[in-house]
Scaffold this motif. Structure first.
Motif, short mmCIF file in Angstrom:
data_model
loop_
_atom_site.label_atom_id
_atom_site.label_comp_id
_atom_site.label_asym_id
_atom_site.label_seq_id
_atom_site.Cartn_x
_atom_site.Cartn_y
_atom_site.Cartn_z
N ILE A 20 -7.92 -14.41 -0.17
CA ILE A 20 -6.46 -14.31 -0.14
C ILE A 20 -5.89 -15.20 0.96
O ILE A 20 -4.90 -15.91 0.76
CB ILE A 20 -6.05 -12.84 0.05
N ALA A 21 -6.52 -15.17 2.13
CA ALA A 21 -6.05 -16.01 3.24
C ALA A 21 -6.19 -17.49 2.91
O ALA A 21 -5.29 -18.29 3.22
CB ALA A 21 -6.83 -15.66 4.51
N GLU A 22 -7.29 -17.86 2.27
CA GLU A 22 -7.48 -19.26 1.87
C GLU A 22 -6.40 -19.71 0.89
O GLU A 22 -6.05 -20.89 0.83
CB GLU A 22 -8.85 -19.43 1.21
N GLY A 23 -5.89 -18.77 0.12
CA GLY A 23 -4.87 -19.10 -0.88
C GLY A 23 -3.47 -19.25 -0.32
O GLY A 23 -2.53 -19.56 -1.07
N GLY A 24 -3.29 -18.99 0.98
CA GLY A 24 -1.99 -19.19 1.59
C GLY A 24 -1.22 -17.92 1.88
O GLY A 24 0.01 -17.96 2.07
N PHE A 25 -1.93 -16.78 1.97
CA PHE A 25 -1.26 -15.50 2.19
C PHE A 25 -1.95 -14.75 3.33
O PHE A 25 -3.18 -14.79 3.46
CB PHE A 25 -1.29 -14.67 0.90
N THR A 26 -1.16 -14.10 4.16
CA THR A 26 -1.70 -13.34 5.29
C THR A 26 -1.74 -11.87 4.92
O THR A 26 -0.68 -11.23 4.79
CB THR A 26 -0.83 -13.52 6.54
N PRO A 27 -2.93 -11.30 4.71
CA PRO A 27 -3.00 -9.89 4.30
C PRO A 27 -2.73 -8.95 5.47
O PRO A 27 -3.28 -9.10 6.56
CB PRO A 27 -4.43 -9.74 3.80
N HIS A 28 -1.83 -7.99 5.23
CA HIS A 28 -1.56 -6.91 6.19
C HIS A 28 -2.02 -5.62 5.52
O HIS A 28 -1.35 -5.10 4.62
CB HIS A 28 -0.07 -6.84 6.54
N VAL A 29 -3.17 -5.11 5.94
CA VAL A 29 -3.79 -3.97 5.27
C VAL A 29 -3.22 -2.67 5.83
O VAL A 29 -3.22 -2.46 7.05
CB VAL A 29 -5.32 -4.01 5.44
N ALA A 30 -2.73 -1.82 4.94
CA ALA A 30 -2.19 -0.52 5.33
C ALA A 30 -2.75 0.53 4.38
O ALA A 30 -2.31 0.64 3.23
CB ALA A 30 -0.66 -0.53 5.28
N LEU A 31 -3.73 1.30 4.85
CA LEU A 31 -4.41 2.27 4.01
C LEU A 31 -3.93 3.68 4.35
O LEU A 31 -3.88 4.06 5.52
CB LEU A 31 -5.92 2.18 4.21
N GLY A 32 -3.60 4.43 3.33
CA GLY A 32 -3.15 5.80 3.53
C GLY A 32 -1.65 5.90 3.65
O GLY A 32 -0.97 4.92 4.02
N PRO A 33 -1.08 7.07 3.37
CA PRO A 33 0.38 7.24 3.32
C PRO A 33 1.10 6.89 4.61
O PRO A 33 2.16 6.25 4.58
CB PRO A 33 0.54 8.73 2.97
N GLU A 34 0.55 7.29 5.75
CA GLU A 34 1.24 7.06 7.02
C GLU A 34 1.29 5.57 7.35
O GLU A 34 2.35 5.02 7.68
CB GLU A 34 0.56 7.84 8.14
N ALA A 35 0.14 4.91 7.26
CA ALA A 35 0.09 3.47 7.56
C ALA A 35 0.95 2.69 6.57
O ALA A 35 1.62 1.71 6.94
CB ALA A 35 -1.35 2.98 7.51
N ARG A 36 0.94 3.12 5.35
CA ARG A 36 1.73 2.46 4.30
C ARG A 36 3.22 2.55 4.60
O ARG A 36 3.95 1.56 4.54
CB ARG A 36 1.38 3.15 2.98
N ALA A 37 3.68 3.76 4.94
CA ALA A 37 5.10 3.95 5.25
C ALA A 37 5.51 3.13 6.48
O ALA A 37 6.59 2.52 6.50
CB ALA A 37 5.38 5.43 5.47
N GLN A 38 4.64 3.11 7.49
CA GLN A 38 4.94 2.34 8.70
C GLN A 38 5.02 0.84 8.40
O GLN A 38 5.91 0.14 8.91
CB GLN A 38 3.89 2.62 9.76
N ALA A 39 4.11 0.36 7.58
CA ALA A 39 4.10 -1.07 7.24
C ALA A 39 5.36 -1.46 6.47
O ALA A 39 5.99 -2.49 6.75
CB ALA A 39 2.86 -1.40 6.42
N ILE A 40 5.75 -0.64 5.52
CA ILE A 40 6.97 -0.93 4.74
C ILE A 40 8.19 -0.94 5.64
O ILE A 40 9.06 -1.82 5.53
CB ILE A 40 7.11 0.08 3.58
N ALA A 41 8.25 0.03 6.57
CA ALA A 41 9.39 0.09 7.48
C ALA A 41 9.44 -1.09 8.43
O ALA A 41 10.53 -1.54 8.83
CB ALA A 41 9.34 1.40 8.27
N SER A 42 8.27 -1.62 8.79
CA SER A 42 8.23 -2.70 9.79
C SER A 42 8.29 -4.10 9.17
O SER A 42 8.34 -5.08 9.90
CB SER A 42 6.95 -2.58 10.62
N MET A 43 8.29 -4.18 7.84
CA MET A 43 8.28 -5.49 7.17
C MET A 43 9.42 -5.57 6.15
O MET A 43 9.20 -5.70 4.95
CB MET A 43 6.93 -5.73 6.48
N PRO A 44 10.69 -5.49 6.60
CA PRO A 44 11.81 -5.44 5.66
C PRO A 44 11.98 -6.70 4.83
O PRO A 44 12.61 -6.66 3.77
CB PRO A 44 13.02 -5.20 6.57
N ASP A 45 11.43 -7.82 5.29
CA ASP A 45 11.56 -9.08 4.55
C ASP A 45 10.36 -9.36 3.65
O ASP A 45 10.23 -10.46 3.11
CB ASP A 45 11.73 -10.25 5.53
#
Length: 313
Positions: A20-45
Motif C-alpha cells: 500500500i505504501a509503495e502504491g502512494g498511500f500512507t496507511p493509518h491502522v486503527a483496530l477496534g472501536p475506540e481506536a477507530r473512533a479516535q482516528a476518524i475524529a482526528s482525520m476530518p480531511d
C-alpha cells in the motif's frame, strides 16, 4: 504527489502495508472501536478508507468524514459496509473479487477431504498412541453428490476442483439459475440439501442469506450428510448446527467461519464431529498480496479520475 493518508480498519501484515505504501498511500491502522473512533475524529480531511465485510463501515462514520471519496473492502465481502449510504453520498465502494478465490476453493476441498476421511481425529489418535483401534473405514470423496450453495466465482472454482479432480456430481442453488453453467440448478436450499451428500456453503453474508441453512435444511441433509462452510457463519443457524451434530442428525461438519467470530461457542469446541479453521481459507501468500494490489489499483484509479477496477455491483 505526496502520499495520500489511508485509514485501515482491519489487521494487515507487513507485506500488505508495504504494498500500500509503495502504491502512494500512507496507511493509518486503527483496530477496534475506540481506536477507530479516535482516528476518524482526528482525520476530518480523510479521503479513503480500507476495511472488509466483517469490520464494515457505517453511515454515521461516513457522515463524520465530509471529504471521504472511496471505501475499499480488501476481500469480496461487503456485508457490514453501508453501501446504500455511500452511494447516496457519492462515495465509491470497491471490493476484491477473485483475489483470494483460488485459495478459498483449495481450502474448501481440503476441509471436505479432512471431514469425510476424518483426518484430524486420526492424526490425534495416532499421536496419542493408537493405531489398530482407529482403522475403521471412512467415506470416499470421489463420486459423491456435492451441493453448492452460492455458485459465484468461488463456488464455480470449487465445482471445477470437485468434478475434475474427484468425479463428484454437482448441483447448486442460487436465487436464479446461472446461464452457461453445466451443473444442475435446484430451486431451494431444502431441495439442494435433500439431494446432496455434501452441502458446501459458498454464499456471502448479510441479511438476505442469514440462516438459509436452518434446522429443516440440516434434517434434509440427513445422518449420512456432511456440511462444509467457507462462506459466512451467519448463513447457518449455528444453534441448529450444534444440535444436529450433537444428535448425529448429520454426519459431520467442517467450517472456516463462525457466526460471531472470533468468539467460538464452547458447545462447538466440544463437538468431535466438527472441524473448525480460523477464517483462513483466503489467506495464502499469493492471495494476501493480490488483495493489497487490488486495493492499490482501485485507489490509484480513483485518485487519477478513472473508473475503479472492481466497484461493488
Amino acid at each position: 504527489m505526496a502520499p495520500i493518508p489511508l485509514l485501515v480498519l482491519n489487521p494487515l501484515d507487513a507485506d500488505r502495508l508495504a504494498r500500500i505504501a509503495e502504491g502512494g498511500f500512507t496507511p493509518h491502522v486503527a483496530l477496534g472501536p475506540e481506536a477507530r473512533a479516535q482516528a476518524i475524529a482526528s482525520m476530518p480531511d480523510l479521503r479513503c478508507v480500507l476495511t472488509n465485510g466483517a469490520t464494515g463501515f457505517t453511515a454515521a462514520e461516513m457522515d463524520r468524514l465530509p471529504k471521504l471519496g472511496i471505501i475499499c473492502a480488501i476481500a469480496v465481502g461487503t456485508e457490514n459496509i453501508d453501501v446504500a449510504a455511500a452511494r447516496a453520498r457519492g462515495i465509491v465502494v470497491t471490493h476484491g473479487p477473485g483475489t483470494n478465490a483460488p485459495s478459498v476453493a483449495d481450502h474448501a476441498m481440503a476441509l471436505t477431504l479432512a471431514l469425510l476421511r476424518d483426518i484430524p481425529r486420526l492424526d490425534a489418535a495416532v499421536k496419542s498412541g493408537e493405531w489398530m483401534g482407529v482403522r475403521w473405514p471412512r467415506p470416499m470423496v470421489s463420486g459423491r453428490r456435492l451441493g453448492i450453495l452460492g455458485l459465484g466465482e468461488i463456488g464455480a472454482m470449487i465445482a471445477a476442483r470437485a468434478q475434475g479432480g474427484f468425479g463428484m456430481e454437482i448441483a447448486y442453488h442460487n436465487r436464479r439459475p446461472r446461464e452457461g453453467v453445466p451443473h444442475r440448478w435446484l430451486p431451494s436450499v431444502q431441495a439442494l440439501a435433500e439431494w446432496a451428500e455434501v452441502l458446501l456453503i459458498a454464499a456471502p453474508g448479510g441479511a438476505a442469506t442469514r440462516h438459509l441453512v436452518d434446522a429443516a435444511a440440516l434434517d434434509a441433509l440427513g445422518p449420512q450428510g456432511y456440511l462444509v462452510n467457507i462462506g459466512r457463519g451467519s448463513v447457518v443457524d449455528q444453534e441448529a448446527l450444534i444440535t444436529a451434530l450433537r444428535a448425529n442428525r448429520i454426519a459431520g461438519a467442517a467450517i472456516d467461519v463462525v457466526d460471531g467470530e472470533p468468539e467460538v461457542p464452547d458447545a462447538m469446541r466440544a463437538l468431535p464431529n466438527l472441524i473448525i479453521t480460523p477464517h483462513i481459507a483466503g489467506r495464502s501468500p499469493e492471495s494476501i498480496l493480490a488483495t493489497a494490489s487490488m486495493v492499490v489499483a482501485n485507489l490509484q484509479a480513483h485518485f487519477a479520475g478513472k473508473p475503479v477496477l472492481t466497484p461493488v455491483a
